[in-house]
Each structure stands twice: as C-alpha cells, then as structure tokens.
Design a protein around this motif. Structure first.
Motif, short mmCIF file in Angstrom:
data_model
loop_
_atom_site.label_atom_id
_atom_site.label_comp_id
_atom_site.label_asym_id
_atom_site.label_seq_id
_atom_site.Cartn_x
_atom_site.Cartn_y
_atom_site.Cartn_z
N PRO A 198 -47.82 8.98 11.01
CA PRO A 198 -46.57 9.30 10.30
C PRO A 198 -45.41 8.37 10.70
O PRO A 198 -44.61 7.96 9.85
N ASN A 199 -45.37 8.02 11.99
CA ASN A 199 -44.30 7.12 12.43
C ASN A 199 -44.48 5.70 11.91
O ASN A 199 -43.51 5.00 11.65
N LYS A 202 -43.19 5.95 8.43
CA LYS A 202 -41.72 5.99 8.45
C LYS A 202 -41.13 4.61 8.74
O LYS A 202 -40.10 4.23 8.18
N ALA A 203 -41.82 3.88 9.61
CA ALA A 203 -41.30 2.57 10.02
C ALA A 203 -41.25 1.61 8.83
O ALA A 203 -40.45 0.68 8.81
N LYS A 204 -42.11 1.85 7.84
CA LYS A 204 -42.12 0.98 6.67
C LYS A 204 -40.81 1.08 5.89
O LYS A 204 -40.45 0.17 5.15
N LYS A 205 -40.11 2.22 6.05
CA LYS A 205 -38.85 2.40 5.33
C LYS A 205 -37.65 1.93 6.14
O LYS A 205 -36.53 1.88 5.63
N LYS A 206 -37.87 1.64 7.40
CA LYS A 206 -36.73 1.20 8.22
C LYS A 206 -36.36 -0.24 7.86
O LYS A 206 -37.18 -1.00 7.38
N LYS A 207 -35.08 -0.54 8.15
CA LYS A 207 -34.53 -1.80 7.66
C LYS A 207 -34.86 -3.00 8.55
O LYS A 207 -34.80 -2.91 9.78
N VAL A 208 -35.23 -4.11 7.91
CA VAL A 208 -35.40 -5.37 8.64
C VAL A 208 -34.42 -6.39 8.04
O VAL A 208 -34.56 -6.80 6.89
N ASP A 209 -33.43 -6.76 8.84
CA ASP A 209 -32.47 -7.79 8.40
C ASP A 209 -33.07 -9.17 8.64
O ASP A 209 -33.62 -9.42 9.72
N LYS A 210 -32.94 -10.04 7.67
CA LYS A 210 -33.42 -11.42 7.84
C LYS A 210 -32.25 -12.31 8.22
O LYS A 210 -31.18 -12.21 7.62
N LYS A 211 -32.49 -13.13 9.19
CA LYS A 211 -31.47 -14.11 9.56
C LYS A 211 -32.16 -15.45 9.82
O LYS A 211 -33.36 -15.50 10.08
#
Lengths: 257, 351
Positions: A198-199, A202-211
């Motif tokens: 499940p985690n 859930k992690a798939k929906k968390k945000k990844v900022d690209k820099k």
C-alpha cells in the motif's frame, strides 16, 4: 516552537546492489552498470528510516521529509523507494549517467537544495558503496558551515538540541550540537523498514520535482579524471588441509606462525 | 587561492641539483618535481602520545617527494611535537597548542587546517583514513574547493593516485586536476614512518580560533590488552557461524591469546550482537592486512573480503566447503568450528 520543527532532507543514491559482484569493463574505463541490479545505497536506507522514525516512532514535530537524488532518470525509482518508506516528497536532479557528479559537486548541489527547502536537518549515508569516498556529508557540512556528526549509531533530538553517538576507531563517542545539523548514518543506527505494497502504491502519487544542475547554478565539471579501472589482483586460493595439524604445519610452512 | 611552491632557499637548492636523469623519467614525474611538492601530513595524538599509525601520512608524503611537514594540534602537544620531530622524513613539525583541538572535532579543525595549509603553501595534505581523517578532511576539502581522494592505496605521481572502489572489487587510478591535493591514505598500504632518525624543527602554526558549535560529551572505547586491530600482525576473526555472543566470547579470545592476535568480526557477527562494532572488518568497517588472518565461521561475502584480502596469509575454518572464503584462503579447513577452534587453540598453546 516553530523554530524546532524539523525540515529534513535525505539525499539518496542509486547504486549497484550490494550483493552483486561488480565486473570491471574490458576496456578499463569503469565498472559494468548496464543490465545490473541496482538499489538504494544501504546507508541511505538507514537515513530514510531515521528521518521517518523521528516522526512516526519518536513523535517529534517533523514538518517535512524531502528525499533528493542526483542521477539519470532511473534515480526516480530510488526516490519512489524513499517515499514508500515514508518520505513526503522528492527532488530529482537530472544528471547524465555518463557524467556522474563527484562528492564535491553533490555537496554543492545539496547546499543549494537545502537552502531552497530551508532544511534544518540532513541525514546522509556515511558512504556510497560504489565510490566508497565517504565525503559528501562532511563537505556539505563545511559548505553550509553547520555542525556535523558522522557515522552515527544513535541520534536523540530534543527541541533544538541534538545528541549523537558516533562510531569511532576503538568504540564510540558522543557529541552534542544544535540544529541545523548534518548527520551521516552508520550501520548500527537502525533497522530500515521494508516498504509495504500500500505504501508503494501511495508513493506513486507523491510529488517528484525535477531540477537540473543549471537551475541550481552548479558547475558539474569533474576534478578527477579516471585513468583506468582494473580488477584487483586475484588471490590464489591455496587448497584445503585435512585437519588442525595440517593447518598448523601449512601455516608454519608459509611463515605465518 | 594561494601560491603553490614556497620560495625557500632549500627549494632553490633542490631545483639546482635535480639529477639530469629526471628528463628521462615520465612527463608526470618530472612535472611533479618541477612543481616542488610540499606535503602537510596531519598527525593524530591521544592523551599526549603520538598515534603512530597516523604516521602512514608521512610515508605517503615521502612517496610524493618534496618536503614533508607534520601537523599536530591539541592540549599540551609540545611533548607530542617533540616526539614527532624525531620521525624519519619530517622536515618540520607545525604545532598548535589549544585545548579546543583536543577532541579532534571537525568544525574547528577544518578552519585550523585551512589557515595552516594556506600559510604553508602546501601542494598536498595527507591524513590517515581513520575515523578522525575521514570525519575531518572532506570538510577541509569543501572549504578549499578541492575534490578529495579517499583511501589512497598507492601514489603513482604527484597528481595520480590509486584507490579501491566497489568494496575493493575494482581498483581505480585517478588523476586530479586540483592544484591542491587532499588525500586520506589507507593505513595498511602506508606503514608508519619510523619514529627515530629525524630531526625536524618545531614551529608554531596559525590558530584561527574558530567557534566550535559542537561539544564533545563522552566516549566509550573498547578496552583491550590485545594489539590494535588495524595494525596487528595477526588477526583472528569470527562470523555468523559462532552462533552467539557467548560462543564468540568463549572461542575467539583464547585463540587470539594463543597467537598474540587482535580480534575481528564480520558484519554478520556484529549485526547479530556477537561482537562490538569497532571489531568489524570489511568495506564498512576496518581494513586489515596482517601477516596472518585466521577466520572461523565467516563465509567470505565481498564486503568482508574488501577488508582483509590484502592479508599476507589467510586461513579459514568453515563447515561449508563451498563458502567463498575458501577461494581466497591459503589454508582452508572444512570442519565444525566448535570442534576445530578449541583444538587449534590447544595445539597452538602447546607449541
């Protein structure tokens, strides 16, 4: 109390899995990485676990846990693992696979990110098991002019006060400093959790900022040139003996006794 | 930045008397000599005694060529500086007397070194790859904007160094383009310089008296009459096969005593609580290269081999004949360690 809210940054690195025996390329330019199993650097797992446990086990006022990784697109997989373990969001700094940053470059990049994120606590692994340099945390602490505690085996935080037991030659020592602080993690610090399904979802929906390094104003020019990478000299396994007497006489023969 | 070569009379002399054979050497070597290397070797002390294993930094400095200065700081270090002045190969000992440096904390040591490196105009700064060196030098490197080189196993020339990567499964040769080189050196590759025969001058260094935001609270060191693990001539080491702390403590110390050896352990033994973490041999623990490495109940995972495969003679006792340790061991005995280790101990004692 807002000043003692923890804003934690956790740099993580994608490396060849610790159980894989690396193969040196025939042209001596490096180690074969394509088609080889990769995973999160084991010491970075300890960093993520420590950050997450400050919130869920030790009930400290953790405002934010940000995982950051510099590397090719696949570094995002490592960030997803960190988020599945409990990091809130991530930053992926895109760096070409064939032009990896050196520890000094990573430290400069992390300084820029720590300042942007207003981090006040940074957990790094004590070393990456590919390069084995063991430098980034200390370099970052120097650039930020923050206190450092390397090779931590126990971390206690109370308000602004941080007490760290660290592994040194011959035993441990205990240091005390105030936030903001850099801590590098050693093996005895904790037992990293496995990410549950499940985690992971859930992690798939968390945000990844690209820099990019350009966004951060980082010069990625390497200072070290790889002259060559070679296999270590092979040892000749010397055969077996039948019994303890055989062992003793062979050791005498070899001049070891 | 700062000038690289110190314009001393000695240097002038050196340049003048460079042997003509230099030209025949590799371009790297002659470039090195033309640039006049000067090394600052950072020495460790403990309770007013010189830590001789830190003298590997001097040995490495000598390999680079040029002058080598020692650096020592702490409380009442005059005696240690005098001891260091006798170390073979040191031209000068820089001493900073200040209690603030006694515990070797990186936060004030880093500015201290930066000031003294700049003042001395060194081309190389070397410290042992010890807990102290590993903690300190990267901080110094960042302040000087230098990419440090860690755990150096050999010096090829003034800018080219060899170090292990991937737990010693690959050996990397790197060339640094930094004008100043900062190195931590592997103790087992650079034996300590002799503590006699030298007659260095002692000079007071610069003390920037930087603020120390970190306070030292306490330490808990494993007390032992046995030789120090990292430098012992013989090491006996136990792994997961010992099964418990009780068995580890029952079997390993008598064997170590029979041989006059230090005790080590695999990560598995440390993780399982059989042995203290400070005894761990391997990629993430200590590197050892004794005359004899005798291990029992250790399978020989790559991370463990990283820390011991430069031992002169490796002997192992393991009940699994296919364990990878047998591929590197000079002497392998397939058998139950609970029988073989006590038998070996008794027979060694009887000799």
């Amino acid at each position: 109390m807002s000043s003692s809210k923890l804003r934690i940054l956790v740099p993580v690195k994608r490396v060849i899995d610790y159980a894989v025996k690396p193969r040196v390329k025939a042209n001596k330019t490096g180690v074969e990485t394509s088609g080889v199993k990769h995973s999160m650097n084991p010491f970075d797992e300890l960093s993520v676990e420590e950050a997450v446990s400050l919130r869920d086990k030790r009930k400290l006022p953790v405002e934010d846990i940000v995982a950051v990784s510099a590397g090719p697109a696949k570094a995002v997989e490592t960030l997803r693992t960190a988020m599945a373990m409990g990091a809130d969001r991530s930053i992926h700094v895109e760096v070409a696979e064939d032009k990896p940053l050196e520890p000094l470059g990573v430290a400069k990049m992390l300084k820029a990110i720590a300042e942007q994120e207003k981090s006040n606590l940074i957990f790094l692994g004590k070393q990456a098991i590919d390069d084995d340099s063991g430098q980034t945390g200390q370099m970052l602490a120097g650039l930020l002019n923050w206190p450092q505690a390397t090779q931590a085996s126990e971390v206690t935080i109370s308000g602004e006060d941080v007490t760290v037991e660290r592994e040194v030659d011959g035993g441990t020592e205990t240091l005390k400093a105030k936030l903001p602080m850099i801590i590098t993690t050693d093996l005895r610090l904790n037992e990293p959790r496995y990410a549950s399904l499940p985690n992971i979802m859930k992690a798939k929906k968390k945000k990844v900022d690209k820099k990019t390094l350009q966004d951060l104003g980082i010069d990625s020019e390497p200072r070290l040139k790889t002259v060559k990478v070679e296999e270590p000299p092979a040892r000749q396994g010397g055969g077996k003996v039948e019994d303890v007497d055989g062992m003793i006489s062979k050791l005498k023969e070899l001049g070891a006794l | 930045m700062f000038s690289l070569a110190r314009p001393t009379a000695l240097r002038g002399m050196r340049t003048q008397f460079l042997p003509s054979s230099i030209a025949a050497r590799s371009p790297l070597q002659s470039a090195a000599l033309a640039r006049l290397a000067s090394t600052l070797a950072i020495l460790e002390q403990r309770e007013g005694a010189l830590n001789t294993s830190s003298l590997g930094a001097v040995t490495a400095g000598k390999k680079i060529g040029g002058s080598v200065h020692g650096f020592i700081a702490g409380k009442n270090v005059k005696g240690v500086a005098e001891e260091a002045a006798k170390v073979d190969g040191l031209e000068k000992v820089i001493m900073v007397e200040n209690e603030a440096y006694q515990r070797g904390l990186a936060e004030n040591w880093a500015p201290l070194l930066v000031e003294n490196i700049k003042k001395g105009g060194y081309t190389h700064v070397i410290v042992g790859h010890s807990a102290f060196g590993k903690n300190l030098l990267p901080r110094v490197a960042a302040l000087l904007d230098v990419q440090q080189i860690s755990d150096v196993m050999s010096v090829e020339s003034e800018d080219t160094f060899v170090r292990p990567i991937y737990a010693g499964n690959a050996i990397l040769t790197v060339q640094s383009s930094d004008s100043l080189k900062l190195l931590t050196v592997r103790q087992t590759s650079f034996p300590p310089a002799a503590v006699e025969g030298g007659s260095a001058s002692i000079e007071e260094g610069t003390d920037p008296k930087a603020e120390q935001p970190t306070s030292w609270v306490s330490e808990n060191l494993t007390k032992s009459d046995r030789p120090e693990l990292a430098t012992a001539a013989k090491v006996v080491s136990g792994g997961r096969g010992l099964k418990s702390k009780e068995e580890f403590d029952r079997l390993m110390p008598p064997l170590a005593d029979a041989l006059g050896a230090a005790i080590g352990a695999s990560r598995a033994a440390v993780d399982s609580g059989f042995a203290d973490n400070s005894l761990q041999v391997g990629q993430t623990g200590k590197n050892v290269a004794p005359q004899l490495y005798l291990c029992a109940g250790i399978s020989g995972a790559i991370q463990h081999l990283a820390g011991m495969k430069d031992s002169k003679v490796i002997a192992c006792i393991n009940k699994d004949a296919d364990a990878p340790i047998f591929q590197v061991a000079d002497v392998g005995l397939v058998g139950d360690l609970f029988e073989k280790v006590p038998e070996l101990t008794e027979k060694l004692k009887a000799q």
